[in-house]
Write an enzyme that holds these catalytic residues in place. Structure first.
Site, mmCIF file in Angstrom:
data_model
loop_
_atom_site.group_PDB
_atom_site.id
_atom_site.type_symbol
_atom_site.label_atom_id
_atom_site.label_comp_id
_atom_site.label_asym_id
_atom_site.label_seq_id
_atom_site.Cartn_x
_atom_site.Cartn_y
_atom_site.Cartn_z
ATOM 1 N N TYR A 43 -2.341 5.435 -4.079
ATOM 2 C CA TYR A 43 -3.393 6.410 -3.805
ATOM 3 C C TYR A 43 -2.859 7.691 -4.407
ATOM 4 O O TYR A 43 -1.743 8.109 -4.081
ATOM 5 C CB TYR A 43 -3.552 6.630 -2.307
ATOM 6 N N SER A 90 0.825 -1.213 0.000
ATOM 7 C CA SER A 90 0.000 0.000 0.000
ATOM 8 C C SER A 90 0.860 1.265 0.000
ATOM 9 O O SER A 90 1.953 1.281 0.578
ATOM 10 C CB SER A 90 -0.880 -0.009 1.261
ATOM 11 N N LYS A 125 -8.706 -0.940 -8.841
ATOM 12 C CA LYS A 125 -9.352 -1.569 -7.678
ATOM 13 C C LYS A 125 -10.395 -0.653 -7.067
ATOM 14 O O LYS A 125 -10.101 0.528 -6.796
ATOM 15 C CB LYS A 125 -8.274 -1.902 -6.637
ATOM 16 N N HIS A 142 -13.820 -1.992 -0.897
ATOM 17 C CA HIS A 142 -12.774 -1.615 0.053
ATOM 18 C C HIS A 142 -12.999 -2.300 1.409
ATOM 19 O O HIS A 142 -12.734 -1.745 2.466
ATOM 20 C CB HIS A 142 -12.763 -0.087 0.229
ATOM 21 N N THR A 157 -6.037 2.447 -6.773
ATOM 22 C CA THR A 157 -7.273 2.371 -5.994
ATOM 23 C C THR A 157 -8.142 3.561 -6.359
ATOM 24 O O THR A 157 -7.727 4.711 -6.200
ATOM 25 C CB THR A 157 -6.948 2.348 -4.493
HETATM 26 C C1 LIG Z 1 -6.929 -2.399 7.665
HETATM 27 C C2 LIG Z 1 -7.154 -2.187 6.204
HETATM 28 C C3 LIG Z 1 -6.403 -1.245 5.524
HETATM 29 C C4 LIG Z 1 -6.572 -1.074 4.149
HETATM 30 N N1 LIG Z 1 -5.760 -0.210 3.474
HETATM 31 C C5 LIG Z 1 -5.866 -0.120 2.132
HETATM 32 C C6 LIG Z 1 -4.935 0.652 1.395
HETATM 33 O O1 LIG Z 1 -4.021 1.238 1.950
HETATM 34 N N2 LIG Z 1 -5.099 0.717 0.054
HETATM 35 C C7 LIG Z 1 -6.120 0.058 -0.602
HETATM 36 O O2 LIG Z 1 -6.227 0.151 -1.818
HETATM 37 N N3 LIG Z 1 -6.984 -0.704 0.085
HETATM 38 C C8 LIG Z 1 -6.874 -0.833 1.420
HETATM 39 N N4 LIG Z 1 -7.732 -1.640 2.103
HETATM 40 C C9 LIG Z 1 -8.729 -2.417 1.370
HETATM 41 C C10 LIG Z 1 -8.136 -3.763 0.943
HETATM 42 O O3 LIG Z 1 -7.185 -3.605 -0.063
HETATM 43 C C11 LIG Z 1 -9.220 -4.713 0.422
HETATM 44 O O4 LIG Z 1 -9.961 -4.078 -0.566
HETATM 45 C C12 LIG Z 1 -10.157 -5.185 1.536
HETATM 46 O O5 LIG Z 1 -9.445 -5.461 2.707
HETATM 47 C C13 LIG Z 1 -10.875 -6.437 1.094
HETATM 48 O O6 LIG Z 1 -11.786 -6.852 2.067
HETATM 49 P P1 LIG Z 1 -11.476 -7.982 3.160
HETATM 50 O O7 LIG Z 1 -10.636 -7.339 4.203
HETATM 51 O O8 LIG Z 1 -12.834 -8.344 3.634
HETATM 52 O O9 LIG Z 1 -10.737 -9.099 2.457
HETATM 53 C C14 LIG Z 1 -7.568 -1.819 3.471
HETATM 54 C C15 LIG Z 1 -8.327 -2.761 4.177
HETATM 55 C C16 LIG Z 1 -8.130 -2.949 5.525
HETATM 56 C C17 LIG Z 1 -8.938 -3.997 6.244
#
Ligand SMILES: Cc1cc2nc3c(=O)[nH]c(=O)nc-3n(C[C@H](O)[C@H](O)[C@H](O)COP(=O)(O)O)c2cc1C
Length: 387
Positions: free
Chosen positions: A130, A107, A252, A276, A156
């Protein structure tokens, strides 16, 4: 070592071993958390169709994602602050993914920097961007990712502005944490986390601190996003960014057929049907519910993947059977990391692969590429319940 049989076991350990602020950061959705909850409860509504007396020998979960060979079509999603769930968390997760043979995505909001992860791992990883309202940062960070050998860029598109997560405000989430009395009392029971954290120098937003100026509180995720994320992101800018990268691109955060068509028309190599993890638009549909219509609209133009709500190999099977070419997991690997570090991420991947393999066999299939709608039993009206 406790006996781990499922992702929920890892989640329980994660909760016990990680400071509340960071466990809550992972285990929350925005606002009422309706979408967060429905991501998993909608998967649970779909059932599997058992087939017997079918040759189960020679099974394979291998596949490709944007042309890259994978041990199973499951990539580690970009997760901000992974290095706060466990010291050097991004390095540990990237190593586990590389050994297992699945992609790791770093990330923008990671604790370990692009260079830290590249130095500590051999296999190329993916970088998630981002876009900040700072052209110089965007150009520089892509150059850094290229120099580190990143083999794909994940853009994203669903977070120009941050969906509010109540717990983060109540906990005063920062990286590193500020030592208030409640934080200190919590840390007293999470001594292993604290000791490991003392042993690393990586405790800040590694890709950002020192590379961006003009943010009033560089330890706060919400301050970063409010002050630096680009609220004017549009398809022209996405296209420009794709051209600036010049390599494989995954978009995404797509939940809508028209957006999927735009993403395919700008030339995305893959799109991730994702809300997300329920952290942005509360009230949006679960990813699994919208997947089929997006596959039928653009599945022949780009690879369609899914994330949000995957907690088992059975969930991966359901997504593949509904037409996804790949999946991503966020929390499932974070639970493993928070529970046991690198071996915990490996365990999460092993659990998911074994569940996928066994369930596929019991559905009478031997290869993930053969999974199809007929392997599922879906409640009447489930897929077109909303319009
Ligand atoms: C704690 C956390 C931080 C996240 N940070 C980002 C991020 O920095 N960039 C991003 O594109 N998605 C981020 N996401 C979304 C994840 O990439 C992903 O879409 C999501 O976790 C999928 O759902 P799941 O946790 O149910 O598998 C984050 C998700 C979580 C749980």
């Amino acid at each position: 070592m406790p006996v781990i049989t499922c992702i929920d076991d890892l989640k329980r350990l994660h909760k016990r071993r990680t400071p509340k602020m960071f466990y809550d950061y992972a285990e929350s959705g925005s606002y009422s958390e309706q979408t967060f909850r429905e991501n998993t409860s909608d998967f649970a509504q779909i059932r599997l169709r058992q087939k017997v007396a079918v040759d189960m020998s020679g099974r394979s979960t291998e596949s490709t994602m944007v042309g890259q060979k994978v041990a199973m079509p499951v990539a580690l999603a970009p997760v901000g602050l992974t290095g706060m769930q466990r010291a050097d968390g991004e390095i540990k997760a990237a190593r586990a993914a590389a050994k297992f043979g699945v992609p790791f995505t770093l990330s923008t909001m990671s604790i370990c920097s692009i260079e830290d992860v590249a130095e500590a791992t051999q296999a190329p990883f993916w970088f998630q961007i981002y876009t900040l309202n700072d052209d110089k940062f965007n150009r520089d960070v892509l150059n850094r990712a290229r120099a580190a050998g990143c083999s794909a860029l994940v853009i994203t598109v669903d977070l120009q502005i941050l969906g509010q997560r109540h717990k983060d405000l109540k906990n005063g989430l920062t990286a590193p944490p500020k030592f208030t009395l409640p934080v200190l009392m919590d840390l007293a029971t999470k001594w292993q986390w604290g000791l490991e954290m003392l042993g690393t120098k990586r405790r800040f937003f590694g890709n950002i601190v020192g590379h961006v100026e003009g943010v009033s509180d560089p330890s706060s995720l919400s301050t970063w996003t409010a002050e630096k994320f680009d609220p004017t992101l549009n398809w022209d800018k996405i296209k420009k960014l794709m051209d600036m990268w010049g390599g494989k691109v995954i978009l995404k955060g797509i939940l809508d057929v028209e957006d999927a068509e735009m993403a395919a028309s700008v030339g995305a190599d893959a799109i991730v049907v994702s809300n997300h993890g329920g952290r942005q638009l509360d009230g949006a549909l679960s990813s699994i519910r919208v997947l089929p219509e997006i596959v039928s609209a653009v599945g022949n133009k780009t690879e369609v993947w899914l994330d949000s709500g995957i907690r088992s190999g059975q969930d991966v099977l359901k997504a593949l059977a509904l037409g996804a070419k790949g999946t991503m997991i966020g929390r499932a690997f974070v639970y493993g990391l928070g529970a046991m570090g690198e071996p915990g991420v490996t365990k999460a991947l092993e659990v998911i692969q074994k569940e996928l393999d066994i369930s596929m066999a019991l559905c009478g299939e031997r290869n993930v590429h053969d999974l199809k709608r007929e392997n599922l039993l879906i409640p009447q009206g489930f897929l077109n319940a909303y319009s």
